[in-house]
Design a protein around this motif. Sequence first.
Motif, PDB file in Angstrom:
ATOM      1  N   THR A   6       3.927 -12.892  -1.191  1.00  0.00           N
ATOM      2  CA  THR A   6       4.456 -12.285  -2.409  1.00  0.00           C
ATOM      3  C   THR A   6       4.463 -13.294  -3.553  1.00  0.00           C
ATOM      4  O   THR A   6       4.840 -14.453  -3.373  1.00  0.00           O
ATOM      5  CB  THR A   6       5.886 -11.763  -2.182  1.00  0.00           C
ATOM      6  N   ARG A 134       6.066   4.513  -5.376  1.00  0.00           N
ATOM      7  CA  ARG A 134       7.184   5.327  -4.901  1.00  0.00           C
ATOM      8  C   ARG A 134       8.068   5.732  -6.071  1.00  0.00           C
ATOM      9  O   ARG A 134       8.361   4.901  -6.928  1.00  0.00           O
ATOM     10  CB  ARG A 134       8.033   4.547  -3.882  1.00  0.00           C
ATOM     11  N   HIS A 144       5.387   9.720  -3.004  1.00  0.00           N
ATOM     12  CA  HIS A 144       4.444   8.596  -2.994  1.00  0.00           C
ATOM     13  C   HIS A 144       3.145   9.013  -3.690  1.00  0.00           C
ATOM     14  O   HIS A 144       2.118   9.244  -3.037  1.00  0.00           O
ATOM     15  CB  HIS A 144       4.157   8.153  -1.554  1.00  0.00           C
ATOM     16  N   ASP A 188       3.540   0.218  -4.136  1.00  0.00           N
ATOM     17  CA  ASP A 188       4.190   0.264  -2.828  1.00  0.00           C
ATOM     18  C   ASP A 188       3.307  -0.543  -1.878  1.00  0.00           C
ATOM     19  O   ASP A 188       2.292  -0.050  -1.396  1.00  0.00           O
ATOM     20  CB  ASP A 188       4.322   1.718  -2.361  1.00  0.00           C
ATOM     21  N   ARG A 190       3.733  -1.610   1.117  1.00  0.00           N
ATOM     22  CA  ARG A 190       4.002  -1.564   2.551  1.00  0.00           C
ATOM     23  C   ARG A 190       2.725  -1.485   3.373  1.00  0.00           C
ATOM     24  O   ARG A 190       2.640  -2.086   4.457  1.00  0.00           O
ATOM     25  CB  ARG A 190       4.923  -0.382   2.880  1.00  0.00           C
ATOM     26  N   TYR A 191       1.730  -0.750   2.920  1.00  0.00           N
ATOM     27  CA  TYR A 191       0.469  -0.652   3.672  1.00  0.00           C
ATOM     28  C   TYR A 191      -0.180  -2.026   3.786  1.00  0.00           C
ATOM     29  O   TYR A 191      -0.616  -2.441   4.867  1.00  0.00           O
ATOM     30  CB  TYR A 191      -0.480   0.328   2.987  1.00  0.00           C
ATOM     31  N   LYS A 193       1.221  -5.054   3.456  1.00  0.00           N
ATOM     32  CA  LYS A 193       2.004  -6.059   4.180  1.00  0.00           C
ATOM     33  C   LYS A 193       2.194  -5.688   5.654  1.00  0.00           C
ATOM     34  O   LYS A 193       2.160  -6.552   6.527  1.00  0.00           O
ATOM     35  CB  LYS A 193       3.364  -6.249   3.496  1.00  0.00           C
ATOM     36  N   LYS A 194       2.400  -4.415   5.926  1.00  0.00           N
ATOM     37  CA  LYS A 194       2.649  -3.979   7.303  1.00  0.00           C
ATOM     38  C   LYS A 194       1.404  -4.092   8.163  1.00  0.00           C
ATOM     39  O   LYS A 194       1.492  -4.359   9.376  1.00  0.00           O
ATOM     40  CB  LYS A 194       3.159  -2.539   7.310  1.00  0.00           C
ATOM     41  N   HIS A 195       0.234  -3.893   7.559  1.00  0.00           N
ATOM     42  CA  HIS A 195      -1.006  -3.827   8.337  1.00  0.00           C
ATOM     43  C   HIS A 195      -1.896  -5.053   8.130  1.00  0.00           C
ATOM     44  O   HIS A 195      -3.124  -4.948   8.168  1.00  0.00           O
ATOM     45  CB  HIS A 195      -1.769  -2.552   7.984  1.00  0.00           C
TER      46      HIS A 195
END
Length: 383
Positions: A6, A134, A144, A188, A190-191, A193-195
């Motif tokens: 980040t 979001r 979203h 957003d 999340r996609y 960072k999560k993956h």
Amino acid sequence: MLRVRTIYAHAAAAAAAYYSRYLTEAPGEILGKWGGAQASELGLAGDVASDDLLALLEGRDPTSGTRLGRPLVDRELANGRIVKAVAGFDATFSAPKSLSVLWALTRDDRLLEAHDVAVNTALAHVERYGSTTRIRVSGGRRLHPESQGLTIATFRQTTSRADDPQIHTHCVISAKVQTDDGRWLALDARYLKKHQRILGGLYQSILRNELTNWFGIAWADIENGQAEMAAMPDDLLSAFSKRSDQIDDALAAKIDDFAARQGREPNQWELAALKREAAVDTRAQKSGNGVADLATRWEQEAAEVGWTAHDLVDALTARRVDPAERPPVISMERLVDALSTSGSTWNRAQLVGALTDVGRPDPSLSGEKWATQIETWADAVAS
């Protein structure tokens, strides 16, 4: 491999200087490049200028200077906790060490081009599936909506902090996205960072196929989404992995300390945190040496373990994949086995990850066409 970090708004000036100046100062490195569907709408194309990157990380239009949506300022919550404003994300794609070593000894820029193809194709996937935002609506629900794409500044590098060859690209993704109705909102992430593991595996898979398609490169077994060239000597890889050795040594000490304090070994999440700490603790400034300065040193280090560029190319050629060879068909059983490590239910991103883990390169397909094939298979299984 992919790592996402980040970038906070309070450090926008330092970040812009680091990417657009510090990283590109060493002789032999190239200027950053603009990409992403949103970049052209902001008048950004070609080489990255430091002032434009700074404006973007400050949440401003690089051309007009006007603010893009809400200002990027830190917020203090009622409990006194500070919520840092996010300016963007650094998604860094790193090539297998064997590719970096081959390039260092041959200086064949087609290898760098193959890396670029894999990075850009993986970023296209991120833009397609991970560029949403979001918004809150009545009843506490969140929607979203899709955005018009991402604004990305890419900075390709060819050396590590230990002056070893290490091909990698920093992809600076703006946290500002624009919806179809013209509003500028927060990405957003999340996609992304999560993956990270899945997206890194997709990059690696595209790269393997691009290199097999161009040069007939054969690959060793795929482990955790990554593989090295099958004919690459271990002693040569070791000679050019000084940065990895530094991190491994620091990590071993941290694991020992953790076990002494906690009376047990760290779990997978704690181990990942310790790895990040080890990387930060051993992170030194780059020497500033350019590729031209390091080429002779690299040749000498390779010679010390008995290898020359000519010998290495001969070894790779001897293991060359037949252009007519077709990879084994991906069976549903193998795919389910790969998916089962993440649980009993799966989403589309996990399907992509499993497909890249089990899919061997098809020499008849370019990296981009291979990526299209992966997406097609994922759609077919998910439907």
